[in-house]
Design an enzyme around this catalytic site. Structure first.
Site, PDB file in Angstrom:
ATOM      1  N   HIS A  92       0.857  -1.197   0.000  1.00 22.69           N
ATOM      2  CA  HIS A  92       0.000   0.000   0.000  1.00 22.69           C
ATOM      3  C   HIS A  92       0.890   1.244   0.000  1.00 22.69           C
ATOM      4  O   HIS A  92       1.943   1.271   0.645  1.00 22.69           O
ATOM      5  CB  HIS A  92      -0.914  -0.005   1.235  1.00 22.69           C
ATOM      6  CG  HIS A  92      -2.010   1.004   1.128  1.00 22.69           C
ATOM      7  ND1 HIS A  92      -1.781   2.352   1.342  1.00 22.69           N
ATOM      8  CD2 HIS A  92      -3.317   0.891   0.796  1.00 22.69           C
ATOM      9  CE1 HIS A  92      -2.922   3.008   1.139  1.00 22.69           C
ATOM     10  NE2 HIS A  92      -3.864   2.148   0.813  1.00 22.69           N
ATOM     11  N   GLU A 140      -4.028   2.104  -7.319  1.00 16.27           N
ATOM     12  CA  GLU A 140      -4.439   3.204  -6.440  1.00 16.27           C
ATOM     13  C   GLU A 140      -3.558   4.422  -6.692  1.00 16.27           C
ATOM     14  O   GLU A 140      -2.463   4.530  -6.113  1.00 16.27           O
ATOM     15  CB  GLU A 140      -4.283   2.785  -4.975  1.00 16.27           C
ATOM     16  CG  GLU A 140      -5.156   1.619  -4.576  1.00 16.27           C
ATOM     17  CD  GLU A 140      -5.457   1.656  -3.079  1.00 16.27           C
ATOM     18  OE1 GLU A 140      -6.637   1.676  -2.735  1.00 16.27           O
ATOM     19  OE2 GLU A 140      -4.514   1.707  -2.274  1.00 16.27           O
TER      20      GLU A 140
HETATM   21  P1  PGA Z   1      -9.742   5.815   0.241  1.00 19.18           P
HETATM   22  O1  PGA Z   1      -8.504   4.836   0.476  1.00 19.18           O
HETATM   23  O2  PGA Z   1     -10.905   4.964  -0.221  1.00 19.18           O
HETATM   24  O3  PGA Z   1      -9.996   6.445   1.576  1.00 19.18           O
HETATM   25  O4  PGA Z   1      -9.341   6.799  -0.802  1.00 19.18           O
HETATM   26  C1  PGA Z   1      -8.255   3.756  -0.384  1.00 19.18           C
HETATM   27  C2  PGA Z   1      -7.003   3.055   0.047  1.00 19.18           C
HETATM   28  O5  PGA Z   1      -6.045   3.715   0.486  1.00 19.18           O
HETATM   29  O6  PGA Z   1      -6.914   1.822  -0.013  1.00 19.18           O
END
Ligand code: PGA
Length: 216
Positions: A92, A140
């Site tokens: 992440h 992401e």
């Molecule tokens: P968010 O986070 O939905 O709050 O943007 C997603 C993530 O970091 O996995």
């Protein structure tokens, strides 16, 4: 029927009581579409209580140690996690910024595989290194995480398509400011078959709407 993976990443939130309230609120009349799998990723201290009340939801860890075990203060290893979870998030961006390198991530992936944990591997672009034999890749983009400013479904589809060429992973997820209103735009994209949800997953009724989203 599209097979979907819907993942809640609670990050560093919730106490035991909050976690049990969350499951109590989400389950009544929950209508999970055929083919949809749900994974909830709580903090480590909540895993024990969540295991007892998670029902058909799978559990995942938000991270795993790169080490097998032993003298590594503060680390939680894959063998320990195996008692509680079937999935683990690796790479992440909130962990990468704290110094996790591709090499560290490779070690984490190896530990997870050795202990039969399914891997959700996060990348912020299609150019990042992707280990082999991963179960799910989550695209992401950094600007979209926690900002209320998601990527466009068109660009997310473009990146997901490029990722599909680089991996055999069953699931390509989009993550970053996903909510109950925008989720179907992502899930209905051809190359995307799941979402990784942070902020919105903290609210059981909003997350329930995401889980119940039907796409063809
Ligand atoms: P968010 O986070 O939905 O709050 O943007 C997603 C993530 O970091 O996995």
């Amino acid at each position: 029927m599209k097979r979907l993976l819907i993942v809640a990443n609670w990050k560093s939130n919730k106490t035991e009581k909050d976690a049990s309230d969350w499951f109590k609120k989400i389950f009544p009349n929950l209508d999970v579409p055929a083919g949809t799998k749900v994974v909830v990723c709580p903090s480590f201290p909540l895993l024990s209580v969540c295991k007892k009340i998670a029902g058909d939801f799978a559990l995942g860890a938000q991270d795993v140690s790169q080490f097998a075990g032993g003298a590594h203060t503060g680390e939680v290893n894959a063998k320990q996690l195996q008692d509680f979870v079937s999935w683990v998030i690796i790479g992440h961006s909130e962990r990468r910024v704290m110094g996790e390198t591709d090499e560290t991530l490779q070690q984490k992936v190896a530990m997870a595989k050795e202990n039969n944990l399914k891997i959700i591997y996060c990348v912020s672009s299609q150019d990042q290194n992707i280990p082999e034999d991963i179960n799910a890749i989550a695209y992401e983009p950094i600007f979209a995480i926690g900002s209320g400013n998601p990527d466009t479904p068109e660009n997310a589809e473009k990146v997901a398509k490029a990722l599909r060429k680089k991996t055999t992973a069953e699931f390509i997820l989009y993550g970053g400011s996903v909510n109950a209103k925008n989720v179907s735009n992502f899930l209905s994209s051809c190359s995307i078959n799941g979402v990784l949800v942070g902020g919105t997953s903290l609210d059981p009724l909003e997350f329930k709407k995401i889980v119940e989203t039907n796409v063809s």
